[in-house]
Design a protein around this motif. Structure first.
Motif, mmCIF file in Angstrom:
data_model
loop_
_atom_site.group_PDB
_atom_site.id
_atom_site.type_symbol
_atom_site.label_atom_id
_atom_site.label_comp_id
_atom_site.label_asym_id
_atom_site.label_seq_id
_atom_site.Cartn_x
_atom_site.Cartn_y
_atom_site.Cartn_z
ATOM 1 N N ARG A 72 -14.422 49.160 -14.332
ATOM 2 C CA ARG A 72 -15.685 49.218 -15.061
ATOM 3 C C ARG A 72 -15.498 48.820 -16.518
ATOM 4 O O ARG A 72 -16.269 48.013 -17.060
ATOM 5 N N GLU A 73 -14.472 49.366 -17.164
ATOM 6 C CA GLU A 73 -14.272 49.077 -18.580
ATOM 7 C C GLU A 73 -13.816 47.640 -18.800
ATOM 8 O O GLU A 73 -14.204 47.016 -19.793
ATOM 9 N N ALA A 74 -13.021 47.107 -17.886
ATOM 10 C CA ALA A 74 -12.609 45.708 -18.001
ATOM 11 C C ALA A 74 -13.810 44.782 -17.857
ATOM 12 O O ALA A 74 -13.961 43.811 -18.613
ATOM 13 N N VAL A 116 -7.513 53.405 -22.291
ATOM 14 C CA VAL A 116 -7.300 53.321 -20.840
ATOM 15 C C VAL A 116 -6.861 51.918 -20.448
ATOM 16 O O VAL A 116 -5.923 51.736 -19.659
ATOM 17 N N LEU A 117 -7.527 50.895 -20.999
ATOM 18 C CA LEU A 117 -7.217 49.520 -20.627
ATOM 19 C C LEU A 117 -5.898 49.029 -21.207
ATOM 20 O O LEU A 117 -5.107 48.370 -20.522
ATOM 21 N N SER A 118 -5.652 49.339 -22.474
ATOM 22 C CA SER A 118 -4.510 48.736 -23.162
ATOM 23 C C SER A 118 -3.222 49.533 -23.025
ATOM 24 O O SER A 118 -2.133 48.991 -23.213
ATOM 25 N N GLU A 131 -4.969 45.399 -12.247
ATOM 26 C CA GLU A 131 -6.339 45.395 -12.747
ATOM 27 C C GLU A 131 -6.369 45.024 -14.228
ATOM 28 O O GLU A 131 -7.207 44.235 -14.670
ATOM 29 N N ALA A 132 -5.460 45.582 -15.014
ATOM 30 C CA ALA A 132 -5.406 45.276 -16.444
ATOM 31 C C ALA A 132 -5.003 43.822 -16.666
ATOM 32 O O ALA A 132 -5.539 43.146 -17.554
ATOM 33 N N ARG A 134 -5.572 41.303 -14.721
ATOM 34 C CA ARG A 134 -6.692 40.436 -14.365
ATOM 35 C C ARG A 134 -7.647 40.278 -15.551
ATOM 36 O O ARG A 134 -8.116 39.177 -15.857
ATOM 37 N N MET A 135 -7.922 41.383 -16.245
ATOM 38 C CA MET A 135 -8.787 41.326 -17.420
ATOM 39 C C MET A 135 -8.162 40.438 -18.497
ATOM 40 O O MET A 135 -8.830 39.586 -19.083
ATOM 41 N N ARG A 136 -6.868 40.636 -18.750
ATOM 42 C CA ARG A 136 -6.189 39.868 -19.790
ATOM 43 C C ARG A 136 -6.209 38.384 -19.468
ATOM 44 O O ARG A 136 -6.434 37.546 -20.350
ATOM 45 N N ASP A 137 -5.986 38.037 -18.212
ATOM 46 C CA ASP A 137 -5.966 36.630 -17.812
ATOM 47 C C ASP A 137 -7.336 35.988 -17.996
ATOM 48 O O ASP A 137 -7.436 34.813 -18.391
ATOM 49 N N GLU A 138 -8.404 36.727 -17.722
ATOM 50 C CA GLU A 138 -9.746 36.169 -17.881
ATOM 51 C C GLU A 138 -10.069 35.942 -19.349
ATOM 52 O O GLU A 138 -10.675 34.930 -19.715
ATOM 53 N N ILE A 139 -9.686 36.868 -20.205
ATOM 54 C CA ILE A 139 -9.915 36.674 -21.636
ATOM 55 C C ILE A 139 -9.086 35.502 -22.146
ATOM 56 O O ILE A 139 -9.561 34.674 -22.930
#
Length: 218
Positions: A72-74, A116-118, A131-132, A134-139
């Motif tokens: 959710r947060e990502a 939580v994310l970092s 999960e983390a 995946r967020m980093r790769d998209e950014i």
């Protein structure tokens, strides 16, 4: 004392999505405060104003709950950044600035989510680290696109290879993550200040690279 059954019956008036949001909000706070291993489902339920059986009914397990928090947060952070850089008619440097400002502002406005994310997601192994990542790769993909656009618009943009673009995007995202954590923990540092610091650092270096001026040891 309320039983799980009574708690479920007593909360039917609230839509499931609302109740789950309350649970996730409480869980993000607890995970940021205590870490995944130490955070207690009892405390999460109490903070959400529900019984522990209801938390398990909706979100099944602590692992599933933590995964749901990360996702959710990502997604919220990605949506914020994507919305900020989405106008293709804006010059790449302005879009990069908008994306950085959105990133730092979101991290500052949601400090528990950022912890939580970092931190938490990356130190607890799988499936959380994936999960983390995946967020980093998209950014990083957003940033790489902007750097690539800027390079193509520059007179000598051909001096930057696709590998350069990917590497620079990864470096910029890594710097942004570290700087966001520092900014959130340092009194008086604003999201705009943090974004400007990284923008000046990155754009000055990119400007030289686009001119074909690479650093070399003398």
């Amino acid at each position: 004392m309320e039983t799980g059954r009574e708690s479920v019956a007593g909360t039917k008036r609230l839509p499931r999505a609302v109740r789950e949001r309350q649970m996730l909000d409480a869980a993000v706070t607890c995970f940021a405060r205590h870490g995944y291993q130490t955070a207690s489902m009892d405390e999460i339920a109490e903070l959400a104003g529900v019984s522990k059986p209801l938390v398990y009914l909706y979100l099944h397990s602590k692992e599933d709950l933590f995964t749901a928090c990360i996702r959710r947060e990502a997604e919220a952070l990605l949506a914020t950044v994507a919305g900020a850089v989405g106008d293709p008619d804006v010059p790449p440097d302005e879009r990069l600035w908008a994306g950085l400002l959105a990133f730092f502002t979101h991290a500052a406005d949601h400090p528990d989510a950022w912890v939580v994310l970092s931190r938490q997601a990356r130190t607890q192994g799988e499936p959380f680290a994936t999960e983390a990542a995946r967020m980093r790769d998209e950014i990083a993909a957003f940033v790489a696109g902007l750097i690539g656009e800027a390079a193509r618009e520059a007179r000598d943009g051909a001096a930057i290879t696709e590998r350069d673009v990917t590497a620079l995007a990864q470096a910029l995202v890594g710097s942004a993550e570290a700087l966001a954590g520092w900014a959130n923990e340092t009194p008086g540092v604003t999201a705009r200040e943090a974004a400007a610091t990284l923008m000046n650092f990155a754009w000055a270096g990119l400007g030289n690279l686009m001119k074909g001026e690479r650093w070399s040891r003398r």
